[in-house]
Design an enzyme around this catalytic site. Sequence first.
Site, PDB file in Angstrom:
ATOM      1  N   CYS A 130       0.832  -1.212   0.000  1.00 11.95           N
ATOM      2  CA  CYS A 130       0.000   0.000   0.000  1.00 11.95           C
ATOM      3  C   CYS A 130       0.867   1.263   0.000  1.00 11.95           C
ATOM      4  O   CYS A 130       2.013   1.232  -0.465  1.00 11.95           O
ATOM      5  CB  CYS A 130      -0.977  -0.008   1.176  1.00 11.95           C
ATOM      6  SG  CYS A 130      -2.364   1.127   0.937  1.00 11.95           S
ATOM      7  N   ASP A 199      -3.254   1.451   9.973  1.00 10.95           N
ATOM      8  CA  ASP A 199      -4.431   2.321  10.122  1.00 10.95           C
ATOM      9  C   ASP A 199      -4.870   2.340  11.569  1.00 10.95           C
ATOM     10  O   ASP A 199      -5.452   3.317  12.037  1.00 10.95           O
ATOM     11  CB  ASP A 199      -5.554   1.860   9.206  1.00 10.95           C
ATOM     12  CG  ASP A 199      -5.138   2.030   7.751  1.00 10.95           C
ATOM     13  OD1 ASP A 199      -4.398   1.157   7.248  1.00 10.95           O
ATOM     14  OD2 ASP A 199      -5.495   3.060   7.158  1.00 10.95           O
TER      15      ASP A 199
END
Length: 320
Positions: A130, A199
């Site tokens: 990512c 996250d």
Amino acid sequence: MGTTPHPAVERAAADIASMEVRGAATIAAAAADALRTQARESTAETPEAFRVELRLAARTLHETRPTAVSLPNALRYVLQRTTGTTVEALRESVVVAATEFETRLDRAQDTLGRIGANRLQDGDTVMTHCHSTDALACVEAAVAQGKSISAVVKETRPRNQGHITAKALREMGVPVTLVVDNAARRYLDDVDHVLVGADAIAADGSVVNKIGTSGLAVMARERGVPIMVAAQSLKLHPATMTGHTIEIEMRDEAEIIGEAERRDIGDISVENPAFDVTPPRYVDAIVTESGQFPPESIVLLMRELFGDGVDEPWLDPGDR
Ligand code: RI2
């Protein structure tokens, strides 16, 4: 008193929901900025009306992406520092708090980067998944220290945020090899670290990050490649200290497959989880601006920062 948030807040919320604005730290900065605009441009005539508007703005932002804990942590930072007995005083306190929050965010990322860079040796290759600005800060600091670093970058379906990572690394002068996600295991023998962001991080040291992180971590463990998670303390999820679980965001299936293609296949269901959970036993180090931690010890930093629990100041007092 407005019954809808300021248009800038609605815009920020829409951009976060559509991932026009994405990445946990970037989302947090956008949320603080939106609260500042709400405060600056509020036409509220009483302090109570101002507070009601601000809570509404915070709730609108909060509802966008359930997994990214940086968002409620940013809202909490600003709302807890909203003080004053006049609208002007309240307005000023929000502006000061939001600006201070952004400064702390940048500083934390720089500090974290320098700490993470210590784990990277001259000549090392990292594999990324990512796009994480916290993870890239470690590479950037290593490069600034004069180390030569290369990267194998996973493209990261379905949104291909690996392309953003590849571009950012090239801008730092880092040689990049882009691979499809399925090629990860083949290339793990060529890398010295798996380097990812987060996250959210739970009290037991579990790392919630872009879908595919947990599989990558299991493979890396099997190949003996250390797994380093770069996550400033904004990613620590305080509610997990009191037994709450982290909700994994499910996104639109259209991100995975188009309508026509789907119709052609036939009657299927499609699921698009944005994140997965990597258990602490697959993680070697969580690098924060307060130092690096084995995942099982991250709860110590959580307690230091949040005490035993946290409030939800965006709710109306009667609903808390
Ligand atoms: P920074 C991203 O989620 C990725 O999972 C990335 O690792 C994480 O946020 C942290 O990003 P998404 O917003 O805060 O792309 O390190 O769903 O920039």
